[in-house]
Design a protein around this motif. Structure first.
Motif, short mmCIF file in Angstrom:
data_model
loop_
_atom_site.label_atom_id
_atom_site.label_comp_id
_atom_site.label_asym_id
_atom_site.label_seq_id
_atom_site.Cartn_x
_atom_site.Cartn_y
_atom_site.Cartn_z
N TYR A 196 -14.27 3.42 10.12
CA TYR A 196 -12.82 3.25 9.96
C TYR A 196 -12.09 3.55 11.26
CZ TYR A 196 -8.01 4.70 9.06
OH TYR A 196 -6.64 4.86 9.15
N GLY A 246 0.83 -1.21 0.00
CA GLY A 246 0.00 0.00 0.00
C GLY A 246 0.87 1.25 0.00
N PHE A 247 0.23 2.37 0.20
CA PHE A 247 0.91 3.68 0.11
C PHE A 247 2.06 3.82 1.13
CE2 PHE A 247 0.20 8.16 1.94
CZ PHE A 247 1.23 8.73 1.19
N ILE A 248 1.75 3.77 2.40
CA ILE A 248 2.78 4.06 3.40
C ILE A 248 3.74 2.88 3.54
CG2 ILE A 248 3.21 4.75 5.80
CD1 ILE A 248 0.35 5.93 5.84
N THR A 271 -5.34 -6.05 -1.99
CA THR A 271 -6.70 -5.56 -2.21
C THR A 271 -6.60 -4.49 -3.31
OG1 THR A 271 -6.48 -3.70 -0.69
CG2 THR A 271 -7.19 -5.81 0.26
N ASN A 318 -1.14 11.59 5.76
CA ASN A 318 0.07 11.49 4.94
C ASN A 318 -0.21 11.92 3.51
OD1 ASN A 318 2.20 8.82 6.08
ND2 ASN A 318 0.65 9.85 7.30
N SER A 330 -8.28 1.44 4.71
CA SER A 330 -7.82 2.75 5.21
C SER A 330 -8.68 3.95 4.78
CB SER A 330 -6.38 2.99 4.72
OG SER A 330 -6.36 3.17 3.32
N PHE A 360 1.07 -2.39 9.07
CA PHE A 360 0.48 -1.33 8.25
C PHE A 360 -0.86 -1.78 7.64
CE2 PHE A 360 5.06 -0.26 7.73
CZ PHE A 360 5.06 1.11 7.90
N ASP A 407 0.93 -9.14 2.12
CA ASP A 407 -0.10 -8.21 1.64
C ASP A 407 -1.13 -9.00 0.83
OD1 ASP A 407 -0.06 -4.82 1.04
OD2 ASP A 407 -1.50 -6.11 -0.01
N ASP A 425 -3.57 -12.94 3.45
CA ASP A 425 -4.45 -12.16 4.32
C ASP A 425 -3.97 -12.26 5.77
OD1 ASP A 425 -6.67 -11.16 5.72
OD2 ASP A 425 -8.08 -12.00 4.27
N ILE A 426 -3.90 -11.13 6.46
CA ILE A 426 -3.50 -11.19 7.88
C ILE A 426 -4.57 -11.92 8.71
CG2 ILE A 426 -1.99 -9.16 7.86
CD1 ILE A 426 -4.29 -7.57 9.20
N LYS A 433 -9.86 1.20 13.93
CA LYS A 433 -8.45 1.44 14.27
C LYS A 433 -8.29 1.61 15.80
CE LYS A 433 -5.35 1.92 11.84
NZ LYS A 433 -4.39 0.95 11.25
P1 NAD Z 1 -3.46 1.72 1.90
O1 NAD Z 1 -4.92 1.51 1.81
O2 NAD Z 1 -2.76 2.50 0.83
O3 NAD Z 1 -2.71 0.30 1.97
C1 NAD Z 1 -3.19 -0.76 2.75
C2 NAD Z 1 -2.46 -2.03 2.33
O4 NAD Z 1 -2.91 -3.11 3.17
C3 NAD Z 1 -2.73 -2.45 0.88
O5 NAD Z 1 -1.54 -2.84 0.26
C4 NAD Z 1 -3.68 -3.64 1.03
O6 NAD Z 1 -3.57 -4.58 -0.02
C5 NAD Z 1 -3.21 -4.23 2.36
N1 NAD Z 1 -4.24 -5.02 3.04
C6 NAD Z 1 -5.54 -4.66 3.24
N2 NAD Z 1 -6.20 -5.66 3.87
C7 NAD Z 1 -5.29 -6.65 4.10
C8 NAD Z 1 -5.35 -7.92 4.73
N3 NAD Z 1 -6.50 -8.38 5.26
N4 NAD Z 1 -4.23 -8.67 4.79
C9 NAD Z 1 -3.07 -8.23 4.24
N5 NAD Z 1 -2.96 -7.04 3.63
C10 NAD Z 1 -4.05 -6.25 3.57
O7 NAD Z 1 -3.20 2.37 3.33
P2 NAD Z 1 -2.10 3.43 3.80
O8 NAD Z 1 -2.59 4.77 3.56
O9 NAD Z 1 -0.78 3.00 3.28
O10 NAD Z 1 -2.16 3.18 5.37
C11 NAD Z 1 -1.30 2.22 6.01
C12 NAD Z 1 -1.58 2.22 7.49
O11 NAD Z 1 -1.35 3.50 8.03
C13 NAD Z 1 -3.03 1.88 7.85
O12 NAD Z 1 -3.00 1.06 9.00
C14 NAD Z 1 -3.67 3.23 8.16
O13 NAD Z 1 -4.71 3.08 9.08
C15 NAD Z 1 -2.49 3.97 8.73
N6 NAD Z 1 -2.51 5.44 8.57
C16 NAD Z 1 -2.71 6.00 7.35
C17 NAD Z 1 -2.65 7.39 7.20
C18 NAD Z 1 -2.84 8.06 5.86
O14 NAD Z 1 -2.90 9.28 5.81
N7 NAD Z 1 -2.91 7.33 4.76
C19 NAD Z 1 -2.43 8.19 8.33
C20 NAD Z 1 -2.22 7.58 9.57
C21 NAD Z 1 -2.26 6.21 9.68
#
Ligand code: NAD
Ligand code: TDX
Length: 337
Positions: free
Chosen positions: A152, A12-14, A38, A182, A87, A83, A35, A61-62, A156
């Motif tokens: 959501y 995913g992104f972060i 999704t 982010n 989200s 992570f 991962d 899947d986790i 969390k």
């Molecule tokens: P994202 O949606 O871009 O990525 C999520 C990733 O998790 C994806 O690669 C997806 O395939 C994977 N995933 C989803 N369900 C899964 C499962 N059941 N098993 C395995 N993999 C799974 O999210 P993001 O923006 O990168 O956020 C990452 C984390 O950081 C999240 O926990 C989010 O709550 C937290 N967060 C995000 C932000 C933000 O601004 N984006 C800010 C603070 C915290």
């Protein structure tokens, strides 16, 4: 000593920005990226580390207890950075079940397995949204009571409390990080900044929810990930660390800034129905993380937003496959005025 780290959600992104940042510069780290891929997961994000000998990808899947157990055993996992999550707030409003499955049950399975294998650190990546919404003044500290408002953020918050209970009850070395919004490269274009950049570039309408005056506190993704690295090395078990860069912006200010940077007209803005339960303002106080762990944000918003806009301009192939799919259409209709 080598750290064998299970990174979940690393496509995913972060998570992908984290792996691309940390692996090339650290010899003492091996990463297994679990991962599910999704709609938000994209293996192309990880091109910089495909060939890295310390990188392994597992699609799964986790929530799959047997698979998670197998990974801990096979790769002798001693650190976990979770992570993985659903989200996006808008999607959670449309349907919450998958949010509680992945964000709560999935975290529970990772915690139970971490307990069985006696991991040395479990980092739960959380969000400032667990604190709820602020009025015009004040900031969230680690002691602010949790008051999540969306499906959501409540999922969390549940995961945070569960993770901390595993520290309290079993002594599992859990650390929770709570970061603000982010932005940066590789963010799925359902979130405010990439959506507005890509829509502007395509001369499509920019849907601003409500009056556009909701405030978010923005941080460049690399600043977040540098904090996660410091927490990995030095975060104290049982502690919560807020991460933020003191960069509050109204949504409409961000939209106007993007339009200006791309030389587009304000007539693209379309005010639409508000997000139900829309949190008004977030602001993070990260004093504890700065004083206790020596972290500080390096990126200045005015510069990093420009380089982010340029990244989306230069990486059209990355987002074209996404917006030509069904992903964006199915939920954006919910705010049509
Ligand atoms: P994202 O949606 O871009 O990525 C999520 C990733 O998790 C994806 O690669 C997806 O395939 C994977 N995933 C989803 N369900 C899964 C499962 N059941 N098993 C395995 N993999 C799974 O999210 P993001 O923006 O990168 O956020 C990452 C984390 O950081 C999240 O926990 C989010 O709550 C937290 N967060 C995000 C932000 C933000 O601004 N984006 C800010 C603070 C915290
Ligand atoms: O089209 C839009 N129009 C709009 O006005 C979108 C997508 C958003 N918005 C508004 C809603 C919010 O006030 O912009 C703000 C930011 O929205 P999102 O990008 O959806 O982020 P937010 O709801 O603040 O949540 C994000 O930050 C905290 C991430 O999605 C979460 O994963 C993270 O925990």
């Amino acid at each position: 000593m080598t750290k064998n780290i299970l990174v979940t959600g690393g496509a995913g992104f972060i998570g992908s920005n984290f792996i691309n940042y940390i692996l090339p510069k650290r010899d003492d780290i091996k990463i297994v990226n679990l991962d599910k891929l999704t709609y938000a997961g994209n293996l192309n994000n990880l091109a910089p580390v495909f060939q890295n000998k310390n990188y392994t990808f597992v699609k799964g899947d986790i929530c799959n207890t047997e698979l998670v157990d197998y990974i801990f055993r096979k790769y002798s996992i001693n650190y976990v950075i979770n992570f993985a999550a659903e989200s996006h707030v808008d999607r959670s409003i449309l349907g919450s079940e998958i949010f509680f499955k992945t964000n709560v049950l999935g975290t529970n399975i990772l915690l139970e397995t971490s307990k069985r294998y006696e991991v040395e650190k479990f980092i739960q990546i959380s969000t400032d949204e667990v604190y709820g919404s602020l009025g015009p003044s004040g900031k969230f500290t680690e002691n602010t009571p949790l008051a999540p408002n969306s499906p959501y953020s409540s999922s969390k918050a549940s995961a945070d409390l569960m993770a901390l209970s595993f520290h309290h009850t079993y002594g599992l070395p859990v650390v929770v990080t709570r970061c603000s919004n982010n932005y940066g490269p590789l963010q799925f274009p359902e979130k405010l900044i990439p959506l507005m950049i890509i829509n502007s570039m395509n001369n499509k309408k920019l849907p601003v929810y409500g009056d556009g005056l909701n405030v978010r506190d923005w941080i460049y993704v690399l600043d977040h990930n540098k904090a996660v690295e410091i927490v990995l090395d030095s975060g104290a078990p049982g502690e919560v660390y807020n991460i933020g860069a003191d960069q509050e912006m109204k949504n409409i200010e961000i939209v106007n800034l993007i339009l200006k940077a791309l030389g587009k007209d304000e007539s693209l803005i379309e005010y639409v129905k508000d997000r139900p339960g829309h949190d008004r303002r977030y602001a993070i106080d990260s004093t504890k993380t700065q004083t206790e762990l020596g972290w500080k944000p390096d990126y200045v918003f005015e510069e990093a937003i420009v380089s982010t806009i340029n990244w989306y301009k230069e990486n059209q192939a990355w987002w074209e496959t996404i917006i030509s799919g069904e992903y964006l259409d199915y939920y954006k209709k919910q705010y049509k005025s």
